[in-house]
Design an enzyme around this catalytic site. Structure first.
Site, PDB file in Angstrom:
ATOM      1  N   SER A   1       0.838  -1.171  -0.019  1.00 40.58           N
ATOM      2  CA  SER A   1       0.059   0.023   0.175  1.00 40.58           C
ATOM      3  C   SER A   1       0.933   1.303  -0.093  1.00 40.58           C
ATOM      4  O   SER A   1       2.068   1.121   0.298  1.00 40.58           O
ATOM      5  CB  SER A   1      -0.953  -0.010   1.427  1.00 40.58           C
ATOM      6  OG  SER A   1      -1.382   1.239   1.641  1.00 40.58           O
TER       7      SER A   1
ATOM      8  N   TYR B   1      -2.804  -1.170  10.039  1.00 40.17           N
ATOM      9  CA  TYR B   1      -2.503  -1.382   8.644  1.00 40.17           C
ATOM     10  C   TYR B   1      -1.194  -0.932   8.028  1.00 40.17           C
ATOM     11  O   TYR B   1      -0.605  -1.844   7.318  1.00 40.17           O
ATOM     12  CB  TYR B   1      -3.794  -0.454   7.990  1.00 40.17           C
ATOM     13  CG  TYR B   1      -3.940  -0.560   6.370  1.00 40.17           C
ATOM     14  CD1 TYR B   1      -4.697  -1.696   5.958  1.00 40.17           C
ATOM     15  CD2 TYR B   1      -3.302   0.484   5.479  1.00 40.17           C
ATOM     16  CE1 TYR B   1      -4.759  -1.991   4.596  1.00 40.17           C
ATOM     17  CE2 TYR B   1      -3.481   0.185   4.349  1.00 40.17           C
ATOM     18  CZ  TYR B   1      -4.397  -0.833   3.711  1.00 40.17           C
ATOM     19  OH  TYR B   1      -4.423  -1.316   2.403  1.00 40.17           O
TER      20      TYR B   1
HETATM   21  P1  NDP Z   1     -11.874  -4.920  -0.877  1.00 41.28           P
HETATM   22  O1  NDP Z   1     -12.305  -4.624   0.287  1.00 41.28           O
HETATM   23  O2  NDP Z   1     -12.807  -4.933  -2.032  1.00 41.28           O
HETATM   24  O3  NDP Z   1     -11.070  -6.448  -1.002  1.00 41.28           O
HETATM   25  C1  NDP Z   1     -10.903  -7.036   0.196  1.00 41.28           C
HETATM   26  C2  NDP Z   1     -10.705  -8.714  -0.274  1.00 41.28           C
HETATM   27  O4  NDP Z   1     -10.086  -9.299   0.776  1.00 41.28           O
HETATM   28  C3  NDP Z   1     -12.180  -9.173  -0.332  1.00 41.28           C
HETATM   29  O5  NDP Z   1     -12.016  -9.895  -1.627  1.00 41.28           O
HETATM   30  C4  NDP Z   1     -12.159  -9.863   0.889  1.00 41.28           C
HETATM   31  O6  NDP Z   1     -12.841 -11.218   0.589  1.00 41.28           O
HETATM   32  C5  NDP Z   1     -10.906 -10.334   1.273  1.00 41.28           C
HETATM   33  N1  NDP Z   1     -10.565 -10.777   2.573  1.00 41.28           N
HETATM   34  C6  NDP Z   1     -10.682  -9.819   3.735  1.00 41.28           C
HETATM   35  N2  NDP Z   1     -10.436 -10.662   4.816  1.00 41.28           N
HETATM   36  C7  NDP Z   1     -10.227 -11.916   4.299  1.00 41.28           C
HETATM   37  C8  NDP Z   1     -10.139 -13.114   4.984  1.00 41.28           C
HETATM   38  N3  NDP Z   1     -10.062 -13.153   6.538  1.00 41.28           N
HETATM   39  N4  NDP Z   1     -10.034 -14.316   4.404  1.00 41.28           N
HETATM   40  C9  NDP Z   1      -9.943 -14.249   3.236  1.00 41.28           C
HETATM   41  N5  NDP Z   1     -10.324 -13.279   2.425  1.00 41.28           N
HETATM   42  C10 NDP Z   1     -10.464 -11.915   2.976  1.00 41.28           C
HETATM   43  O7  NDP Z   1     -10.779  -4.029  -1.132  1.00 41.28           O
HETATM   44  P2  NDP Z   1      -9.316  -3.710  -2.082  1.00 41.28           P
HETATM   45  O8  NDP Z   1      -9.682  -4.367  -3.370  1.00 41.28           O
HETATM   46  O9  NDP Z   1      -9.241  -2.393  -1.969  1.00 41.28           O
HETATM   47  O10 NDP Z   1      -8.281  -4.428  -1.354  1.00 41.28           O
HETATM   48  C11 NDP Z   1      -7.331  -5.359  -1.514  1.00 41.28           C
HETATM   49  C12 NDP Z   1      -6.015  -5.306  -1.171  1.00 41.28           C
HETATM   50  O11 NDP Z   1      -5.511  -4.027  -1.741  1.00 41.28           O
HETATM   51  C13 NDP Z   1      -5.896  -5.176   0.121  1.00 41.28           C
HETATM   52  O12 NDP Z   1      -4.785  -5.964   0.605  1.00 41.28           O
HETATM   53  C14 NDP Z   1      -5.769  -3.643   0.582  1.00 41.28           C
HETATM   54  O13 NDP Z   1      -5.164  -3.518   1.724  1.00 41.28           O
HETATM   55  C15 NDP Z   1      -5.018  -3.488  -0.654  1.00 41.28           C
HETATM   56  N6  NDP Z   1      -4.742  -1.773  -0.683  1.00 41.28           N
HETATM   57  C16 NDP Z   1      -6.075  -1.305  -1.629  1.00 41.28           C
HETATM   58  C17 NDP Z   1      -5.777  -0.032  -1.653  1.00 41.28           C
HETATM   59  C18 NDP Z   1      -7.019   0.784  -2.355  1.00 41.28           C
HETATM   60  O14 NDP Z   1      -7.080   2.071  -2.438  1.00 41.28           O
HETATM   61  N7  NDP Z   1      -8.421   0.385  -2.523  1.00 41.28           N
HETATM   62  C19 NDP Z   1      -4.755   0.755  -1.615  1.00 41.28           C
HETATM   63  C20 NDP Z   1      -3.414   0.105  -1.316  1.00 41.28           C
HETATM   64  C21 NDP Z   1      -3.550  -1.111  -0.960  1.00 41.28           C
HETATM   65  P3  NDP Z   1     -14.543 -11.105   1.044  1.00 41.28           P
HETATM   66  O15 NDP Z   1     -15.247 -10.024   0.499  1.00 41.28           O
HETATM   67  O16 NDP Z   1     -15.110 -12.616   0.319  1.00 41.28           O
HETATM   68  O17 NDP Z   1     -14.738 -11.101   2.542  1.00 41.28           O
END
Ligand code: NDP
Length: 255
Positions: A145, A158
């Protein structure tokens, strides 16, 4: 010269691949020939993502996983190997956030974030390692991130988890280079997903600040991460390992 971006015959596990950035990356990998195992908690969301990837002509299937749980992560990898006989790519993308200053964050919240964002990468990387080694190599992409670099006041756990992801990537890159496994981190800028949509309502002025600081002049979308996923998971990046690449529309270089 080999076809650098061709992923035909490769099997990729994408955690959190059922939405947001994970699905954007999965779309990229799928459209370059990879078979995708979409791993998430929400089975309904996963089924929709699988359907979408199949619509691109890809082989795709889903698995329900809790990335914090060692047995569940091992079962995820076993499912991928059982279906395809191999694993070539692991994208450690699943992540959560709780936005509070350090003095307001509870220990359970701290642990939940560290386990979901960082320990998960340790568990899944260890689980795929023997399969990648046996297959002659592999690619692991860990999602960091901007908070791998910066320390906003409202993201103590985070930022610690995302800083840790970068260091953990370097260690695995070093340890597993001899096995032809490349491990890299991707540092997304501000991407429009469920995660940040909530942030925009929780943090006053966030939307304006992101737009002002991002030279590209917009929020990213999940498909902006497709290209880096294809690069880091294909032969094009065979001599790239242990690095952390921002995909941020220039956010990080704007002082
Ligand atoms: P979303 O909330 O759209 O996606 C998060 C994903 O993580 C979901 O698919 C969720 O699955 C899954 N998840 C969370 N907890 C668990 C768990 N315990 N076991 C299995 N799956 C899990 O967010 P983003 O797409 O934005 O985030 C994706 C990644 O990118 C993260 O690591 C985030 O920190 C990182 N990121 C995002 C940024 C942004 O601006 N959006 C910037 C920088 C980094 P489900 O829905 O099935 O629970």
């Amino acid at each position: 010269m080999k076809k650098m971006f061709d992923l035909t015959g490769k099997v990729a596990i994408v955690t959190g691949g059922n939405g947001g950035i994970g699905l954007g990356m999965a779309r990229g990998l799928a459209s370059h020939g990879a078979s995708i195992v979409v791993a998430g908690r929400n089975a309904e969301k996963t089924a929709l993502a699988v359907q979408e990837l199949q619509g691109l002509g890809a082989t795709a299937s889903g698995v329900t996983v809790d990335v914090k749980d060692e047995a569940s992560v091992q079962a995820m990898v076993a499912a991928a190997v059982g279906r395809h006989g191999r694993v070539d790519v692991l994208v450690n993308n699943a992540g959560i956030n709780v936005r509070k200053p350090p003095h307001e964050l509870s220990l359970p919240e701290w642990r939940d974030i560290l386990e979901t964002n960082l320990t998960s990468a340790f568990l899944a990387s260890n689980a795929v390692y023997p399969h990648m080694k046996r297959g002659g190599g592999g690619k692991i992409v860990n999602i960091g991130s901007m908070m791998s670099i910066f320390g906003a006041p409202f993201v103590p756990a985070y930022a610690a988890s995302k800083g840790g992801i970068v260091q953990f990537s370097k260690v695995c890159a070093n340890a597993w280079a001899k096995d032809n496994i490349q491990v890299n981190a991707v540092l997304p800028g501000w991407i429009d997903t469920d995660l940040t949509r909530r942030g925009r309502t929780e943090i006053k002025g966030l939307d304006e600040r992101v737009l002002e600081r991002t030279p590209a002049g917009r929020w990213g979308v999940p498909d902006d991460l497709a290209g880096i996923a294809v690069f880091l998971c294909s032969a094009a990046s065979d001599f790239v390992t242990g690095t952390a690449i921002p995909v941020d529309g220039g956010y990080a270089i704007n002082g």
